[in-house]
Design a protein around this motif. Sequence first.
Motif, mmCIF file in Angstrom:
data_model
loop_
_atom_site.group_PDB
_atom_site.id
_atom_site.type_symbol
_atom_site.label_atom_id
_atom_site.label_comp_id
_atom_site.label_asym_id
_atom_site.label_seq_id
_atom_site.Cartn_x
_atom_site.Cartn_y
_atom_site.Cartn_z
ATOM 1 N N THR A 198 110.777 31.348 -13.792
ATOM 2 C CA THR A 198 110.087 31.241 -12.506
ATOM 3 C C THR A 198 109.894 32.597 -11.846
ATOM 4 O O THR A 198 108.820 32.905 -11.300
ATOM 5 N N ALA A 199 110.920 33.441 -11.912
ATOM 6 C CA ALA A 199 110.826 34.760 -11.273
ATOM 7 C C ALA A 199 109.705 35.595 -11.876
ATOM 8 O O ALA A 199 109.005 36.329 -11.164
ATOM 9 N N LEU A 200 109.508 35.488 -13.180
ATOM 10 C CA LEU A 200 108.442 36.242 -13.842
ATOM 11 C C LEU A 200 107.062 35.693 -13.486
ATOM 12 O O LEU A 200 106.121 36.448 -13.250
ATOM 13 N N VAL A 201 106.957 34.386 -13.461
ATOM 14 C CA VAL A 201 105.675 33.756 -13.149
ATOM 15 C C VAL A 201 105.237 34.102 -11.730
ATOM 16 O O VAL A 201 104.044 34.296 -11.455
ATOM 17 N N GLU A 202 106.210 34.209 -10.832
ATOM 18 C CA GLU A 202 105.894 34.494 -9.428
ATOM 19 C C GLU A 202 105.677 35.982 -9.165
ATOM 20 O O GLU A 202 105.218 36.361 -8.087
ATOM 21 N N ASP A 203 106.008 36.837 -10.128
ATOM 22 C CA ASP A 203 105.757 38.277 -10.010
ATOM 23 C C ASP A 203 104.392 38.555 -10.645
ATOM 24 O O ASP A 203 104.274 38.695 -11.863
ATOM 25 N N SER A 204 103.355 38.622 -9.842
ATOM 26 C CA SER A 204 101.992 38.699 -10.354
ATOM 27 C C SER A 204 101.774 39.899 -11.273
ATOM 28 O O SER A 204 101.090 39.795 -12.295
ATOM 29 N N GLY A 205 102.372 41.034 -10.938
ATOM 30 C CA GLY A 205 102.210 42.226 -11.762
ATOM 31 C C GLY A 205 102.841 42.074 -13.120
ATOM 32 O O GLY A 205 102.221 42.358 -14.156
ATOM 33 N N ARG A 206 104.094 41.625 -13.153
ATOM 34 C CA ARG A 206 104.810 41.452 -14.411
ATOM 35 C C ARG A 206 104.193 40.317 -15.229
ATOM 36 O O ARG A 206 104.083 40.410 -16.447
ATOM 37 N N PHE A 207 103.777 39.259 -14.548
ATOM 38 C CA PHE A 207 103.141 38.127 -15.233
ATOM 39 C C PHE A 207 101.876 38.580 -15.952
ATOM 40 O O PHE A 207 101.640 38.238 -17.113
ATOM 41 N N SER A 208 101.087 39.374 -15.272
ATOM 42 C CA SER A 208 99.837 39.874 -15.868
ATOM 43 C C SER A 208 100.132 40.801 -17.043
ATOM 44 O O SER A 208 99.486 40.722 -18.099
ATOM 45 N N LEU A 210 102.768 40.853 -19.038
ATOM 46 C CA LEU A 210 103.248 40.104 -20.189
ATOM 47 C C LEU A 210 102.138 39.274 -20.822
ATOM 48 O O LEU A 210 102.027 39.193 -22.047
ATOM 49 N N SER A 211 101.317 38.668 -19.981
ATOM 50 C CA SER A 211 100.246 37.805 -20.485
ATOM 51 C C SER A 211 99.262 38.569 -21.362
ATOM 52 O O SER A 211 98.750 38.048 -22.361
ATOM 53 N N GLN A 212 99.012 39.819 -21.003
ATOM 54 C CA GLN A 212 98.061 40.629 -21.765
ATOM 55 C C GLN A 212 98.568 40.937 -23.172
ATOM 56 O O GLN A 212 97.776 41.244 -24.062
ATOM 57 N N ARG A 213 99.891 40.858 -23.362
ATOM 58 C CA ARG A 213 100.463 41.167 -24.679
ATOM 59 C C ARG A 213 100.481 39.952 -25.605
ATOM 60 O O ARG A 213 100.738 40.082 -26.802
ATOM 61 N N ILE A 214 100.215 38.771 -25.102
ATOM 62 C CA ILE A 214 100.303 37.553 -25.903
ATOM 63 C C ILE A 214 98.955 37.272 -26.562
ATOM 64 O O ILE A 214 97.989 36.934 -25.885
ATOM 65 N N PRO A 215 98.844 37.413 -27.881
ATOM 66 C CA PRO A 215 97.567 37.177 -28.557
ATOM 67 C C PRO A 215 96.974 35.793 -28.309
ATOM 68 O O PRO A 215 95.748 35.635 -28.281
#
Length: 254
Positions: A198-208, A210-215
């Motif tokens: 939840t903490a990662l999902v709510e951190d917009s910067g970190r979420f973005s 991490l998401s960019q690294r997932i093929p």
Amino acid sequence: MKKNPFDLTGKNAVITGAYQGLGWGMAQGLAEAGARIIMVDVHPEIDEKAALFRQRGFSAEGLCSDLMDRESRSELKKKIESTLDGQLDILVNNAGIQIRHSVLKFPIEDWDKVIELNLTAVFDLAQWAANLMVSIGNGKIINVASVNSIAAGINTVAYCATKGGVLQLTKTMANELSSLGVNVNCIAPGYMATPINTALVEDSGRFSELSQRIPAKRWGQPEDMAGAVVYLASEASNYVCGVMLPVDGGYLSR
């Protein structure tokens, strides 16, 4: 007709941390494959969750246990042995916690909590299960590791240390138990949209970031774990020993 190697009918499976998230997804996969499941969780309403499976005609039971507490684990083991008459075929070591602090400020008390649940309890239950399985000549132990077993995170020093430990624990147990009929493997989930993150999902910067690294261009869901756990719990994986199977949308490939 040749038996379906993925069929778990007649198998007894225990899965920890099964109330929600990845544990729930894996419990569903095992139940639908035919296994009798015992769902373990600290949540007092775990048997109400198991009842949802019973309503669908599956064999399921929920047992409440605080796996952080060693006496509670001891009582749990006795209860399961009594319930299953010692016939444990599958253990899924899934329960775990995440506590985030910077390395410079990580309280030793929080370190101890993460180590106890994520690593010590995993070994404790795996050792117990292994003894039961060796006595009957076969069994499957599936530990839940993480992409953080290899790729370290940020503000997660205790969690990453435990998940690295789970990987090595899995490989070492496999070295000793494979010849005795017990397969020990682990699954490495990637970034999953579950309560632990939840903490990662709510951190917009970190979420973005991490998401960019997932093929696969998405975060995982609990149901994404079902196929992997059924495979490692089934006869289809009888010659698979000591592996880490990533379920990460390709995260570790980047």
